[in-house]
Motif scaffolding. Structure first.
Motif, short mmCIF file in Angstrom:
data_model
loop_
_atom_site.label_atom_id
_atom_site.label_comp_id
_atom_site.label_asym_id
_atom_site.label_seq_id
_atom_site.Cartn_x
_atom_site.Cartn_y
_atom_site.Cartn_z
N GLY A 5 4.14 -2.37 4.27
CA GLY A 5 3.58 -1.55 5.34
C GLY A 5 3.23 -0.14 4.90
O GLY A 5 2.64 0.63 5.66
N THR A 6 3.58 0.20 3.66
CA THR A 6 3.31 1.54 3.13
C THR A 6 1.84 1.68 2.76
O THR A 6 1.23 0.77 2.22
N THR A 7 1.28 2.83 3.05
CA THR A 7 -0.11 3.13 2.73
C THR A 7 -0.26 3.34 1.23
O THR A 7 0.59 3.96 0.59
N VAL A 8 -1.37 2.81 0.67
CA VAL A 8 -1.69 2.99 -0.74
C VAL A 8 -2.78 4.06 -0.84
O VAL A 8 -3.81 3.96 -0.17
N TYR A 9 -2.52 5.06 -1.66
CA TYR A 9 -3.46 6.16 -1.86
C TYR A 9 -3.97 6.13 -3.29
O TYR A 9 -3.28 5.67 -4.19
N ASN A 10 -5.18 6.67 -3.50
CA ASN A 10 -5.66 6.84 -4.87
C ASN A 10 -5.29 8.25 -5.33
O ASN A 10 -4.64 9.01 -4.60
N ASN A 11 -5.70 8.60 -6.53
CA ASN A 11 -5.34 9.91 -7.09
C ASN A 11 -6.05 11.08 -6.40
O ASN A 11 -5.69 12.23 -6.62
N LYS A 12 -7.05 10.78 -5.57
CA LYS A 12 -7.73 11.82 -4.78
C LYS A 12 -7.09 11.93 -3.40
O LYS A 12 -7.63 12.58 -2.52
N ILE A 26 -6.92 7.09 1.33
CA ILE A 26 -6.29 5.82 1.65
C ILE A 26 -7.17 4.69 1.12
O ILE A 26 -8.36 4.64 1.42
N VAL A 27 -6.58 3.80 0.31
CA VAL A 27 -7.34 2.68 -0.25
C VAL A 27 -6.78 1.33 0.16
O VAL A 27 -7.38 0.30 -0.12
N GLY A 28 -5.64 1.29 0.83
CA GLY A 28 -5.08 0.03 1.25
C GLY A 28 -3.68 0.18 1.82
O GLY A 28 -3.21 1.30 2.05
N GLU A 29 -3.04 -0.97 2.03
CA GLU A 29 -1.68 -1.00 2.56
C GLU A 29 -0.91 -2.14 1.91
O GLU A 29 -1.44 -3.23 1.74
N VAL A 30 0.34 -1.88 1.56
CA VAL A 30 1.18 -2.92 0.95
C VAL A 30 1.52 -3.95 2.02
O VAL A 30 2.06 -3.60 3.08
N GLU A 31 1.17 -5.22 1.77
CA GLU A 31 1.44 -6.30 2.71
C GLU A 31 2.65 -7.13 2.31
O GLU A 31 3.36 -7.64 3.16
N ASP A 32 2.85 -7.29 1.00
CA ASP A 32 3.93 -8.17 0.55
C ASP A 32 4.21 -7.91 -0.92
O ASP A 32 3.47 -7.19 -1.59
N LEU A 33 5.28 -8.52 -1.41
CA LEU A 33 5.67 -8.43 -2.82
C LEU A 33 5.72 -9.84 -3.40
O LEU A 33 6.18 -10.76 -2.73
N VAL A 34 5.28 -9.99 -4.63
CA VAL A 34 5.31 -11.28 -5.32
C VAL A 34 6.48 -11.25 -6.30
O VAL A 34 6.55 -10.37 -7.16
N ILE A 35 7.40 -12.20 -6.14
CA ILE A 35 8.58 -12.27 -7.00
C ILE A 35 8.51 -13.58 -7.77
O ILE A 35 8.53 -14.66 -7.17
N THR A 79 6.34 -9.31 -9.80
CA THR A 79 5.16 -9.46 -10.65
C THR A 79 3.87 -9.02 -9.97
O THR A 79 2.84 -8.91 -10.63
N GLY A 80 3.92 -8.79 -8.67
CA GLY A 80 2.70 -8.39 -7.98
C GLY A 80 2.99 -7.70 -6.67
O GLY A 80 4.04 -7.91 -6.05
N VAL A 81 2.03 -6.88 -6.24
CA VAL A 81 2.09 -6.22 -4.94
C VAL A 81 0.82 -6.61 -4.20
O VAL A 81 -0.28 -6.32 -4.67
N VAL A 82 0.97 -7.31 -3.08
CA VAL A 82 -0.17 -7.73 -2.27
C VAL A 82 -0.60 -6.54 -1.43
O VAL A 82 0.20 -5.97 -0.68
N VAL A 83 -1.88 -6.16 -1.57
CA VAL A 83 -2.42 -4.99 -0.88
C VAL A 83 -3.62 -5.43 -0.04
O VAL A 83 -4.49 -6.15 -0.54
N SER A 84 -3.64 -5.02 1.23
CA SER A 84 -4.81 -5.27 2.06
C SER A 84 -5.80 -4.14 1.83
O SER A 84 -5.42 -2.97 1.74
N VAL A 85 -7.07 -4.51 1.68
CA VAL A 85 -8.12 -3.52 1.43
C VAL A 85 -9.29 -3.78 2.36
O VAL A 85 -9.53 -4.90 2.79
N GLY A 86 -10.03 -2.72 2.67
CA GLY A 86 -11.21 -2.85 3.52
C GLY A 86 -10.80 -3.17 4.95
O GLY A 86 -9.63 -3.21 5.31
#
Length: 157
Positions: free
Chosen positions: A74-81, A84-93, A100-107
């Motif tokens: 549910g955490t917001t993903v930001y770029n270096n500027k 907001i570029v997305g949101e963390v939806e889930d973790l891949v274990i 091994t992965g972070v599922v991010v919703s984009v657009g």
């Protein structure tokens, strides 16, 4: 150095390595936590995919620097500027052991038209500023929109 001297030095080095004995783990007194261990199980394999548990239950101590998955999803993903570029939806274990992965919703907007990508966790940075968790990625919106899509269903099944 002669061949004989080299061989003698190698043999001496091999003999000087101490033997490592296996020790029986101690059980803490009732009501106390087990000390944290680098092994996830007695075999060091983490959680297993199985219908029954085969490893004796252990307790671990959560350290202040540890991050709970509930803080990231549910955490917001930001770029270096700081866009907001997305949101963390889930973790891949992988195999119940390694992130091994972070599922991010984009657009999309309000959940409509969004797509999902899986990012390598080593490419992300996380921070906690004044109680607000943030995930940072060195990317932009267009790069994520054009990234390989991940078919993701939020249903637990």
């Amino acid at each position: 150095m002669s061949y004989r001297t080299s061989t003698a030095a190698l043999a001496l080095a091999c003999l000087s390595v101490p033997a490592l004995a296996q020790t029986t783990p101690t059980t803490p007194a009732p009501g106390t936590a087990m000390p944290a261990s680098s092994d996830m199980t007695s075999s060091g394999m983490g959680m297993k995919m199985a219908d029954t548990a085969t490893v004796k239950l252990k307790y671990v101590t959560v350290k202040p620097a540890d991050v709970m998955s509930s803080k990231l999803v549910g955490t917001t993903v930001y770029n270096n500027k700081n866009e907001i570029v997305g949101e963390v939806e889930d973790l891949v274990i992988e195999n119940g052991r390694t992130l091994t992965g972070v599922v991010v919703s984009v657009g999309g907007f309000l959940g409509m038209g969004e797509s999902y990508v899986v990012l390598d966790p080593s490419t992300l940075a996380i921070s906690d500023k004044d109680g607000k968790w943030m995930v940072h990625a060195d990317t932009d919106k267009d790069t994520l929109k054009n990234a390989p899509k991940f078919t993701y269903s939020k249903k637990k099944s």
